[in-house]
Enzyme design. Structure first.
Site, PDB file in Angstrom:
ATOM      1  CD  GLU A 202     -56.640 -45.224 -60.153  1.00  0.00           C
ATOM      2  OE1 GLU A 202     -57.976 -45.754 -60.128  1.00  0.00           O
ATOM      3  OE2 GLU A 202     -55.439 -45.654 -61.091  1.00  0.00           O
ATOM      4  CE  LYS A 204     -51.806 -45.903 -59.899  1.00  0.00           C
ATOM      5  NZ  LYS A 204     -52.082 -46.750 -61.254  1.00  0.00           N
ATOM      6  CE  LYS A 265     -58.562 -49.263 -61.460  1.00  0.00           C
ATOM      7  NZ  LYS A 265     -57.600 -48.037 -61.947  1.00  0.00           N
ATOM      8  CD  GLU A 314     -59.741 -51.648 -66.836  1.00  0.00           C
ATOM      9  OE1 GLU A 314     -59.468 -50.914 -66.443  1.00  0.00           O
ATOM     10  OE2 GLU A 314     -59.006 -52.842 -66.500  1.00  0.00           O
ATOM     11  CG  ASN A 336     -56.534 -50.073 -69.105  1.00  0.00           C
ATOM     12  OD1 ASN A 336     -55.295 -49.663 -69.561  1.00  0.00           O
ATOM     13  ND2 ASN A 336     -56.688 -50.463 -67.838  1.00  0.00           N
ATOM     14  CD  GLU A 372     -60.035 -47.218 -67.640  1.00  0.00           C
ATOM     15  OE1 GLU A 372     -61.716 -47.032 -67.190  1.00  0.00           O
ATOM     16  OE2 GLU A 372     -59.756 -48.041 -67.238  1.00  0.00           O
ATOM     17  CB  SER A 373     -53.602 -46.537 -69.336  1.00  0.00           C
ATOM     18  OG  SER A 373     -54.354 -47.154 -67.921  1.00  0.00           O
TER      19      SER A 373
END
Length: 418
Positions: A202, A204, A265, A314, A336, A372-373
């Site tokens: 990502e 970001k 995103k 998601e 997530n 994710e995360s």
């Protein structure tokens, strides 16, 4: 002739005091409901109403039928049953119906367990009389959490953007957009080559929970470092207010010759955003089940397929996973691990959502799962891979590193270039 035939476009057209028309309002109301995707059955109209009492069309919703009764003040009618009205009266009628549809959409979302409201609750129009007249808005217009705040801001932002870039111009712009690349294919190829979850790295700069992640942020340099480190695809934040991202970053990375397919995103609340992302060079988009009702997910998946976008849908919890497994055509599901209410992260959420019948359904449908995360170490990667994940989306743990290429090696505990 009404050029913009959306509900808001019709209202704008009728607001011109020079427009005087004769319209059957029952048809207007049916059109308003059909505009948001409901199947409307004409035999549900009360033929004796003559617009003094109106029974809304029946709405088929997940196998359940809901009837709404909307009482209106007496209106003058012609012999054929149509309402003879000036633009002002029809505008007010449409504004009432638009407000009512907004409330109805929120209630439909709530039946699917969606807690994120798409817009701040508003009072009904002054002259509104109908089934929601006595509904109390106890929660006011304060966002319940950061995701809801982002969604409300995004809804306003998209409304303004649509005025600058109408959907008709975006559809024409698709002809000049860079050709879409195979996002899902790139993930599968990486997984087969390395035996490890394919990396969606990502790009970001910041996040609401962590603030600025990288002061010396150059999106193209970060993207190139990710590609050099073995990323299969890239995720590019395009939200400006909360993540300091932009579509300019997405375009710059695409134009710089980065070969990795690019995920836009973004917080999608309107199908217009899909067209906009594709014109900017996106190969994939994120659809968030906590925000979008099933009807919207299905509709947007069709658009994605039509214009060449890959969608990651998601989910955060069991209810969202069950909803998405009931929808055909989903190829990528992202889990997530961040709790939307508390923003706490727990990677065991991935394992929980992939156990038992849900995991079996995912295997039967050949859906690729993206973790994710909360993924920072080789142990974290091994944990989610054991649970059934074949791709991961990671930003913070690698973008913060001075050398993002080395950050990828540290994340996996080895070089994944093969």
């Amino acid at each position: 002739m009404v050029k913009d035939q959306s509900l808001k476009g019709i209202i704008a057209y009728l607001s011109d005091p020079g427009h005087k028309i004769t319209l059957p309002l029952e048809l207007l109301k049916m059109e308003a409901l059909m505009h948001i995707g409901f199947r409307v059955y004409s035999d549900s109209i009360n033929p004796s109403s003559r617009f003094r009492s109106w029974k809304s069309p029946s709405i088929i919703m997940e196998g359940r039928r809901t009837n709404l009764t909307c009482i209106r003040a007496q209106q003058p009618v012609t012999k054929n049953g149509a309402l003879t009205a000036t633009s002002d009266s029809v505008v007010e009628e449409l504004k009432c119906k638009e407000w009512e549809i907004g409330v109805l959409k929120e209630e439909i979302a709530a039946t699917q367990g969606i807690r994120i409201r798409r817009q701040p609750p508003t009072e009904p129009p002054l002259d509104y009389v109908g089934p929601f007249e006595f509904r109390l808005q106890n929660e006011g217009n304060t966002p319940r959490n950061i995701l809801e705040e982002i969604v409300w801001n995004k809804d306003t932002e998209v409304t303004q953007m649509k005025e600058k870039f109408p959907i008709s111009s975006l559809k024409k712009g698709l002809e000049n957009a860079p050709p879409p690349r195979d996002f899902l294919g790139a993930l599968k190829a990486s997984y087969l080559r390395t035996g490890l979850p394919a990396l969606i790295a990502e790009v970001k700069k910041a996040s609401p929970s962590r603030g600025v992640l990288r002061e010396d942020f150059n999106p193209v340099e970060v993207a190139q470092a990710y590609e050099k480190g073995g990323a299969a695809c890239l995720s590019v934040l395009t939200d400006a207010k909360y993540f300091q991202g932009s579509f300019e970053n997405l375009e710059a990375i695409r134009n710089a010759g980065v070969k990795c397919p690019l995920l836009c995103k973004e917080f999608v609340v309107d199908a217009w955003q899909l067209y906009y992302a594709r014109t900017k060079g996106a190969d994939g988009v994120l659809l968030i089940a906590a925000v979008l009702p099933d009807l919207d997910i299905k509709y947007m998946l069709k658009i994605c397929k039509m214009i060449g976008l890959t969608a990651i849908v998601e989910v955060h919890d069991e209810n969202e996973m069950d909803r998405m497994l009931a929808i055909d055509g989903i190829e990528l599901i992202g889990i997530n691990n961040r709790n939307l209410e508390t923003f706490e992260v727990d990677i065991s959420n991935t394992k929980k959502l992939l156990e038992g019948k849900r995991g079996e359904a995912i295997r039967q449908k050949d859906i690729m799962v993206v973790g994710e995360s909360g993924l920072f170490t080789p142990a974290d990667i091994a944990y989610v891979q054991e649970a059934g994940v074949k791709a991961i989306l990671v930003g913070e743990s690698i973008v913060k590193q001075k050398d993002p290429t080395k950050g990828i090696r540290d994340l996996f505990g080895k070089d994944i270039l093969g």
